[in-house]
Design an enzyme around this catalytic site. Sequence first.
Site, PDB file in Angstrom:
ATOM      1  N   HIS A  52      -3.270   6.730   2.071  1.00 58.31           N
ATOM      2  CA  HIS A  52      -3.718   5.392   1.658  1.00 58.31           C
ATOM      3  C   HIS A  52      -5.059   5.123   2.331  1.00 58.31           C
ATOM      4  O   HIS A  52      -5.224   5.367   3.531  1.00 58.31           O
ATOM      5  CB  HIS A  52      -2.682   4.349   2.077  1.00 58.31           C
ATOM      6  CG  HIS A  52      -3.219   2.957   2.111  1.00 58.31           C
ATOM      7  ND1 HIS A  52      -3.844   2.380   1.024  1.00 58.31           N
ATOM      8  CD2 HIS A  52      -3.255   2.026   3.105  1.00 58.31           C
ATOM      9  CE1 HIS A  52      -4.220   1.149   1.353  1.00 58.31           C
ATOM     10  NE2 HIS A  52      -3.878   0.916   2.611  1.00 58.31           N
ATOM     11  N   ASN A  80     -10.431  -0.644   0.193  1.00 63.20           N
ATOM     12  CA  ASN A  80      -8.976  -0.552   0.251  1.00 63.20           C
ATOM     13  C   ASN A  80      -8.424  -1.168  -1.035  1.00 63.20           C
ATOM     14  O   ASN A  80      -8.471  -2.383  -1.207  1.00 63.20           O
ATOM     15  CB  ASN A  80      -8.478  -1.296   1.492  1.00 63.20           C
ATOM     16  CG  ASN A  80      -6.963  -1.287   1.620  1.00 63.20           C
ATOM     17  OD1 ASN A  80      -6.248  -1.044   0.663  1.00 63.20           O
ATOM     18  ND2 ASN A  80      -6.489  -1.576   2.818  1.00 63.20           N
ATOM     19  N   CYS A  94       0.806  -1.223   0.000  1.00 60.45           N
ATOM     20  CA  CYS A  94       0.000   0.000   0.000  1.00 60.45           C
ATOM     21  C   CYS A  94       0.838   1.271   0.000  1.00 60.45           C
ATOM     22  O   CYS A  94       0.306   2.355  -0.198  1.00 60.45           O
ATOM     23  CB  CYS A  94      -0.940  -0.023   1.194  1.00 60.45           C
ATOM     24  SG  CYS A  94      -1.969  -1.499   1.210  1.00 60.45           S
TER      25      CYS A  94
END
Lengths: 80, 340
Positions: free
Chosen positions: B261, B291, B113
């Site tokens: 993120h 996500n 990420c």
Amino acid sequence: MLNQVVMSFLSQAAREARTEMPGSHESLFETGVLDSFSLVEFVALLERECHITVRDADLRPENFDTIAKVEAYVRRTAEA
Amino acid sequence: MNCYIAGTGVFLPARVVTNAELAPLLGVTPELIEDRSGIRERRWAAAEQSASDLAASALGSALVDAGLEAHELDYLIGCTLSPDYQVPGIAPIVQRKVAGCRPVPAVDLRVGCAAILYGLQLARGLIESGAARRVGCFGAEAQSKGLDLSARSAEVTMLFGDGAGAMIVSGAPGPARGLEVIDVLIASDGAYAEELVVRAPGSANGQHWLAPDVLSSGRCYPSMNGRSVILHAVRKLAEAAEEITSRNGIAAQEVDVIVPHQANANLLRSLAARLSVPAARVIVNVDRYGNTSGASAFLALDRARAEGRVRAGAWVLILAFGAGFTWGAALCRGLDGEGG
């Protein structure tokens, strides 16, 4: 013993989770008192109120799973 | 030499998967998913779509935004946790799929990420060294294809979505309202590698990296110690934010836009609180896309620009944290429409 501010935080979290305040050895996670969001707040509160620094290596959920474990962790860290 | 994000672009698969569709597969309620994560829906790639397809489309949009043609790129940096194949990497496949792209160097970064930050620092270094003038950098995920759609993985599977984002990193500002890259800070700590992990296929699985019991054991699915991840993520992201702003002479509270993120809504709220910045300064799209791992901060950055949040002179702070652990921050400054 955890101080009144810390215990008040847990009492409030228990009320919000609509559960009883857990006993010393009951899981704060499984009873829903702490979730991932409030856990972050709780650790910051412990550092502030108990005058400790939680090291990266100690930033593990199992250190904060029950009131007894939190008390033991705070005692250990304060003595170190 | 100055370095700029001259253009950004995104691509999202058409299929919207709501909590109402996903929850019964995971043995939970739609409300629980939203309560735990702030996610209401996510996108899933179609069977015939791979991560490189999503990436090529996002990169094409970023090129248009930067006013460039594909042949003007001279380096590709690709980031994904859900590559088309084990070998080769995704970057050479995207080089093939972007029409007009020359046979330029194309390299994969497997940094989860934190992809946008690792990609940005490498791109910046290439530009400053003179090795490249315009770098196409992307994050792309088709990770829905690797999720365990059962109750045992509910806490993880509910989080993830598919999508791709890209940016053109250049020694010259683009025609659109871009950003000047002021500083990049990245770090890692492998002590926590197994806190967020997909174990198989991999050479740490005994004699065979894809043994017959891999599917039944669940080792090919993402596994996460969620509480540990959020504790470390909030701390490391706050430290990175404070360090990068401090060493550039501003306070974290002076940042105009935070592009994080999109792990989950709880982490974003905790981060804003830890940094003492109003939640309104934090770009949030996790509710719509979930996500998207390596694509996530690319999507958030493009959204910030599309919404006009990156005004001329605005301080923009990109923050990301992921598997490894890897994490970091990038401090940027908004440019006006002519790039000045």
